[in-house]
Design a protein around this motif. Sequence first.
Motif, mmCIF file in Angstrom:
data_model
loop_
_atom_site.group_PDB
_atom_site.id
_atom_site.type_symbol
_atom_site.label_atom_id
_atom_site.label_comp_id
_atom_site.label_asym_id
_atom_site.label_seq_id
_atom_site.Cartn_x
_atom_site.Cartn_y
_atom_site.Cartn_z
ATOM 1 N N ALA A 105 6.180 -6.875 -0.775
ATOM 2 C CA ALA A 105 4.764 -6.835 -0.429
ATOM 3 C C ALA A 105 4.062 -5.974 -1.274
ATOM 4 O O ALA A 105 2.917 -6.385 -1.730
ATOM 5 C CB ALA A 105 4.300 -6.814 0.984
ATOM 6 N N ALA A 106 4.316 -4.825 -1.313
ATOM 7 C CA ALA A 106 3.682 -3.633 -1.719
ATOM 8 C C ALA A 106 3.978 -3.137 -3.085
ATOM 9 O O ALA A 106 3.657 -1.933 -3.676
ATOM 10 C CB ALA A 106 3.750 -2.611 -0.706
ATOM 11 N N TYR A 107 4.683 -4.070 -4.101
ATOM 12 C CA TYR A 107 4.861 -3.758 -5.321
ATOM 13 C C TYR A 107 3.955 -3.891 -6.588
ATOM 14 O O TYR A 107 3.391 -5.124 -6.359
ATOM 15 C CB TYR A 107 6.295 -4.396 -5.556
ATOM 16 N N LEU A 108 3.395 -2.817 -7.093
ATOM 17 C CA LEU A 108 2.513 -3.243 -8.329
ATOM 18 C C LEU A 108 2.947 -2.147 -9.248
ATOM 19 O O LEU A 108 3.540 -1.073 -8.917
ATOM 20 C CB LEU A 108 1.182 -2.387 -7.640
ATOM 21 N N THR A 109 2.543 -2.358 -10.457
ATOM 22 C CA THR A 109 2.690 -1.512 -11.600
ATOM 23 C C THR A 109 1.377 -1.340 -12.083
ATOM 24 O O THR A 109 0.542 -2.287 -12.443
ATOM 25 C CB THR A 109 3.595 -2.161 -12.564
ATOM 26 N N VAL A 110 0.917 0.172 -12.300
ATOM 27 C CA VAL A 110 -0.195 0.630 -12.840
ATOM 28 C C VAL A 110 -0.130 1.230 -13.989
ATOM 29 O O VAL A 110 0.596 2.288 -14.021
ATOM 30 C CB VAL A 110 -1.322 0.929 -11.826
ATOM 31 N N ARG A 111 -0.799 0.863 -15.150
ATOM 32 C CA ARG A 111 -0.637 1.733 -16.191
ATOM 33 C C ARG A 111 0.965 1.647 -16.763
ATOM 34 O O ARG A 111 1.348 2.602 -17.285
ATOM 35 C CB ARG A 111 -1.273 2.990 -16.466
ATOM 36 N N LEU A 113 3.484 2.237 -14.728
ATOM 37 C CA LEU A 113 4.152 2.780 -13.773
ATOM 38 C C LEU A 113 4.165 2.098 -12.423
ATOM 39 O O LEU A 113 3.029 1.651 -11.940
ATOM 40 C CB LEU A 113 3.559 4.147 -13.480
ATOM 41 N N PRO A 114 5.457 2.174 -11.706
ATOM 42 C CA PRO A 114 5.335 1.537 -10.518
ATOM 43 C C PRO A 114 5.001 2.499 -9.328
ATOM 44 O O PRO A 114 5.149 3.576 -9.627
ATOM 45 C CB PRO A 114 6.904 1.263 -10.196
#
Length: 700
Positions: A105-111, A113-114
């Motif tokens: 549910a809370a997995y994101l990659t930003v720029r 980076l996880p």
Amino acid sequence: MTAGTALSLAAPHIAFAADEASSAESTGAASLPTVTVTGAEDNKQHLNTRSASGALGTRSLLDTPFSITSVSADDLAERQINKLGDVFALDASVSDNSGGYGAWAAYLTVRGLPLDWQNAFRIDGKPFLSYAITLPYDHFERIDLLKGSSGFMYGFGSPGGLVNYVTKKPTDTPVRSVTVGYTSNNIWSEHVDLGGRFGNDQMFGYRLNATHAQGETFNDGKIRRDSVSLALDARLTRDLTWDFQSIWQNSNSDDQPTSVYTASLTGSQLPSVIGGGNQTLIGRGQHINTNFQLYSTGLTYRLNEDWKANVNYSHSTSKRNRNEGTLYLQNSAGDYNDFRSDSREGHVFDQWQAMLEGKARTGFIEHQLTFGAAWQKQVNDYSISSFYQQIGTGNIYSQNTNSYTSSTDLIPYHNGIITQQALFASDTLKFSERWSLLGGLRYTNFDQKGFSTTGAQTSQYKKDGVVTPTVALMYKPEPNTTVYTSYVESLEQGGTPGTTNSNYGQMLNPLTSKQYEFGVKSEQALWSTTAALFRIERAAEYTNGSGALVQDGESIYQGLELGGTLKLGNQWQTGANLMLLDSKYSKGTTNNGNRVAGAPNFMATAQLAYLVPQVNGLKLMADAKYTGNTMLRAANDIKLPAYTLVNLGASYSTRIGNYDTTFRAAVDNVFDKRYWQYQYENYIKPGDPRTFSLSAKIDF
């Protein structure tokens, strides 16, 4: 999404109204800088709105030298958000690795980076552990994303960024609304929002939100969620305010999509993609049940016109009971070994924080000062007798017939205890109307202990006097434009190897990172634009050829972000956003020069909104997001292809009788695009299929 909401997100920071900022300031709530979202008839982003900004104190978005995206409650409602990746779907710097109904549910990659699932999530600035938790989005006034390192502002955390959920607070104007919603395949939801003030001189305030959702998901799984949040405040005196926030949620999910693990794949060719709504991957007995609770309270005292002090305490618990399948892909034909995990896990966060902020002057220099102290304790629990074994085999194109029934003897124990004590201070020196300099320092004592199932201590990482500084120079060529350059350091907790790693459960040592950023923000009458150049240097962490999660060398991320909005006449508004990213491993024993796993090299979004003049209150919206190809692992032998998703939406506001009523509709993944979604290094799943959402809201 509202006409303005959908498009102003392209600039990657948009905001909420000034009265909400004042409310946040009065209660002392720690949050990221805020923004105001309005309709297409008002293109302004109100970047001069002031709000609480963590360890930086109170400042406007325009005067904050970092990249931030903020998504308002209106936008969450208009776009019928169902998972975290959809919240930031209009930001090209954010890759969606999440799932709405399972453990991811809370997995994101930003720029590239996880996000750190242990430290990258806050509610009103208070820490909680979000693993497997899909929060009730209709309980929040907005959701903010600080892109890049948050080390100074919030302590330990991944340099990818930090997500802060800002809860709905009591308002001076009474709030009364009921919303009924439907999401395919057959999920029905009901939401009630009540708020106002009472007592002598309207001394007491309250805001109550309650949501129930239940039904069949797009893959014919089952979901039931119940959540309640309550916010209270009391204006005890003219200068002293007390506040309280709480959230409780219980979620039960059965037969949800499994993840596909590729480390054992022969060759470098993935099988053809299957549809995300396909039931063939699901083995019987799978479920994930979670319970989340957060309680926080604080006092804010205004010493005088320029100074105020705040002290607050928060306590959160996250518990999960999961029977989860992982398919070990064997070849390009789709054969797999079916592994099942059965465990109970829990996490507890306690935090105290005190902060003093205000203004002073020395000669011709104005100072905006913030001083604070914080204490935080995190306890991680894992079950003693957890199960993780192969239960059968199969093929992704045929129905999974394997089954496993959960054990009832899953007793949790304290696997790790992590304590942080911190002092922080910042000073923004204003030399003139054009030039200012920000300097900040956080001093942290960090203690991380690991324990065996018998309670014996097995490991410890202790380091006192960890200093994470930040410095930024800002220049305003004119009042509505800021040019800035900033530098910040950060320290984050090391990874915890998962069940598929050979060193499962052994907490790794903290990682260090440095971030450099140069940016421009400008808001004008008919258009707005943002740009940022960034470089992030971080100690590298990846799974090696032996299946162990290791730290080796460093990973480097260099990129460019561009965003803008443009108002065309009275009905049209457009927006676009893009990120160019160059990532690589360096200074390690292997993989030097390879692209970092999970980091797309190019992403772009585009949005369009139209207010239909022939039908008063009708808005039509469309948006699209392109995600570039992504390396599945550090060895760079498997590349996930690029894909584009298109979404449509509409809203209609009218009055039925004496009640304001809003109807909303959204279609995600309009063309039912099939694609492999990157989740984490070596993990993929079929992307979500086309989904429909409808809702009706009545204010009374």
